[in-house]
Motif scaffolding. Structure first.
Motif, PDB file in Angstrom:
ATOM      1  N   ASP A 154      -1.088   8.105   3.212  1.00 46.26           N
ATOM      2  CA  ASP A 154      -1.974   7.674   2.135  1.00 46.26           C
ATOM      3  C   ASP A 154      -2.548   8.882   1.400  1.00 46.26           C
TER       4      ASP A 154
ATOM      5  N   ASP B 173      -3.114   5.952  -5.504  1.00 46.53           N
ATOM      6  CA  ASP B 173      -2.994   4.538  -5.829  1.00 46.53           C
ATOM      7  C   ASP B 173      -4.215   3.753  -5.363  1.00 46.53           C
TER       8      ASP B 173
ATOM      9  N   THR C 251      -3.547  -2.272  -6.469  1.00 45.44           N
ATOM     10  CA  THR C 251      -2.111  -2.010  -6.595  1.00 45.44           C
ATOM     11  C   THR C 251      -1.427  -2.133  -5.237  1.00 45.44           C
ATOM     12  N   THR C 252      -2.066  -1.606  -4.213  1.00 45.47           N
ATOM     13  CA  THR C 252      -1.511  -1.681  -2.866  1.00 45.47           C
ATOM     14  C   THR C 252      -1.368  -3.124  -2.412  1.00 45.47           C
TER      15      THR C 252
ATOM     16  N   VAL D 113       8.945   2.042 -10.964  1.00 44.11           N
ATOM     17  CA  VAL D 113       7.673   2.384 -10.309  1.00 44.11           C
ATOM     18  C   VAL D 113       6.639   2.859 -11.328  1.00 44.11           C
TER      19      VAL D 113
ATOM     20  N   VAL E  28       2.742   2.363  -9.924  1.00 43.53           N
ATOM     21  CA  VAL E  28       2.686   2.878  -8.554  1.00 43.53           C
ATOM     22  C   VAL E  28       3.012   4.369  -8.589  1.00 43.53           C
TER      23      VAL E  28
ATOM     24  N   ALA F  87       5.371   6.049  -4.464  1.00 49.73           N
ATOM     25  CA  ALA F  87       6.104   4.808  -4.212  1.00 49.73           C
ATOM     26  C   ALA F  87       7.331   5.036  -3.358  1.00 49.73           C
TER      27      ALA F  87
ATOM     28  N   ASN G 294       6.870   0.005  -2.017  1.00 49.59           N
ATOM     29  CA  ASN G 294       5.843   0.312  -1.035  1.00 49.59           C
ATOM     30  C   ASN G 294       4.886   1.366  -1.573  1.00 49.59           C
ATOM     31  N   VAL G 295       3.595   1.090  -1.480  1.00 52.74           N
ATOM     32  CA  VAL G 295       2.571   2.046  -1.882  1.00 52.74           C
ATOM     33  C   VAL G 295       2.160   2.848  -0.653  1.00 52.74           C
TER      34      VAL G 295
END
Length: 373
Positions: free
Chosen positions: A89, A93, A97-98, A303, A308, A311, A335-336
């Motif tokens: 992480d 983001d 959004t996640t 993306v 994102v 990503a 995927n975030v």
């Protein structure tokens, strides 16, 4: 009513009683079967922390940045700027959004609206199982059932479903993780993870299903147990998750005429399950140089348009070296905060991309996801 007791039957319809029974069975499935896998995954928490702590410390050192741990967050500072990271992480983001990208059906809708090819799919729940039955009936091949949102790491996924009985068992398994479920065809082709940072491709890996290799006398169950013991103890680290014999594994082994108690001939590899999230480094391969430019640019546009920034784009394709319209590529998930470890835990570590170092260099160089101190 306790979860351990069967539901009481009041003056409700047959459908109502069936829904009560299914809900109760789902909770029991979580408590009895999935609890074991949850406990196994928790044992790997320290291993995951160890991997990412070493990863970010080494990346900071390579850039000449200062590194420290503050309440579990990694603080990395350079030239009056500081950024915080936690595993994969970053400070890029936002939470909404996640959440949007974590909902698989919503993601499919967004991808489809933009003209990308996505798998046919059906959203359902235990009390609307008829939708999934109809979907299974009209599919020419096997399907996959999974939680529609709220899970990761392959939790609750069952592949290769062909019969109504298999569908019910898979739905009960998935519902123990989330009430909203998703069914989709089981697609042919290999699974790939493309990693983007602000629309720039950093790396791509092919992710193959997890395997164990027979020794001539050990059962599959014993081989999996040994594999997990090795994953916890081996250095360098080879995997960050346990290999679990869950509903997907039982179903996949059964399709091969095998059970966990079966002994495997020496030297024979066995695919334990189709879901790839529990594989190890030997089953991951760096393929960035093999990607056709069409796929790279299409992924970058996608993306970026979805907003994102960091990503992990999952695609399924027969041939990633072919142009986009000729390789049967299906865009699967966005995927975030995608797992960086997938790009380090690869079969040929000499080809691994130093993703963490490149990420930090980009953040500090462009003053993105950083604080001024």
């Amino acid at each position: 009513m306790s979860d351990a007791a069967a539901p009481k039957r009041g003056p409700v319809s047959l459908d109502g009683r069936m829904r009560q029974r299914l809900d109760w069975m789902a909770r029991r499935a979580l408590k009895l079967a999935d609890l074991r896998s949850v406990l196994k995954r928790r044992r790997f928490g320290r291993l995951r922390n160890e991997f990412y702590e070493t990863l970010w410390r080494d990346a900071a050192q390579e850039l000449g940045a200062d590194y420290s741990d503050i309440g579990g967050l990694k603080r990395i500072s350079l030239n009056g700027l500081v950024t915080f990271v936690s595993h994969s992480d970053l400070m890029l983001d936002d939470v909404i959004t996640t959440r949007v990208m974590a909902h698989k059906a919503v993601t499919y809708r967004l991808l489809s609206d933009k003209g990308y090819s996505v798998p046919d799919h059906c959203v359902f729940s235990l009390d609307r199982l008829g939708r999934a039955r109809d979907f299974l009936t009209r599919m020419p091949g096997p399907i996959v059932v999974k939680p529609a949102t709220g899970t990761g790491g392959g939790n609750g996924v069952t592949t290769g479903i062909r019969t109504q009985g298999e569908l019910l068992r898979a739905a009960l398994h998935a519902a123990s993780f989330n009430a909203e479920l998703l069914a989709e065809p089981m697609l042919s082709g290999s699974c790939y993870r493309l990693l983007y940072l602000d629309g720039q491709l950093l790396d791509a890996v092919r992710r193959d299903p997890p395997t164990v290799c027979g020794d001539g006398h050990s059962t599959i169950h014993a081989l999996v147990k040994t594999e997990n013991t090795n994953r916890l103890s081996r250095r360098p680290i080879t995997a960050l998750s346990p290999l679990v014999i869950d509903q997907d594994a039982l179903h996949h082994l059964s399709a091969q005429g095998l059970k966990p108690a079966a002994a495997i001939p020496a030297g024979k590899p066995i695919v334990v399950k189709h879901a790839i999230n529990e594989n190890a480094d030997r089953e991951n391969h760096t393929v960035t140089g093999d990607l056709h430019p069409d796929i790279v640019s299409a992924g970058a546009r996608l993306v970026t348009d979805l907003g994102v920034r960091f990503a992990g784009l999952d695609i399924i394709a027969d041939d990633i070296s072919a142009p986009l319209g000729a390789n049967g590529v299906q865009f699967h998930e966005v995927n975030v905060g995608p797992g960086i470890h997938h790009h380090y835990l690869v079969a040929d570590r000499s080809r691994a991309t130093p993703v963490a170092t490149r990420v930090l260099h980009y953040l500090f160089e462009n003053r993105q996801g950083v604080m001024k101190v």
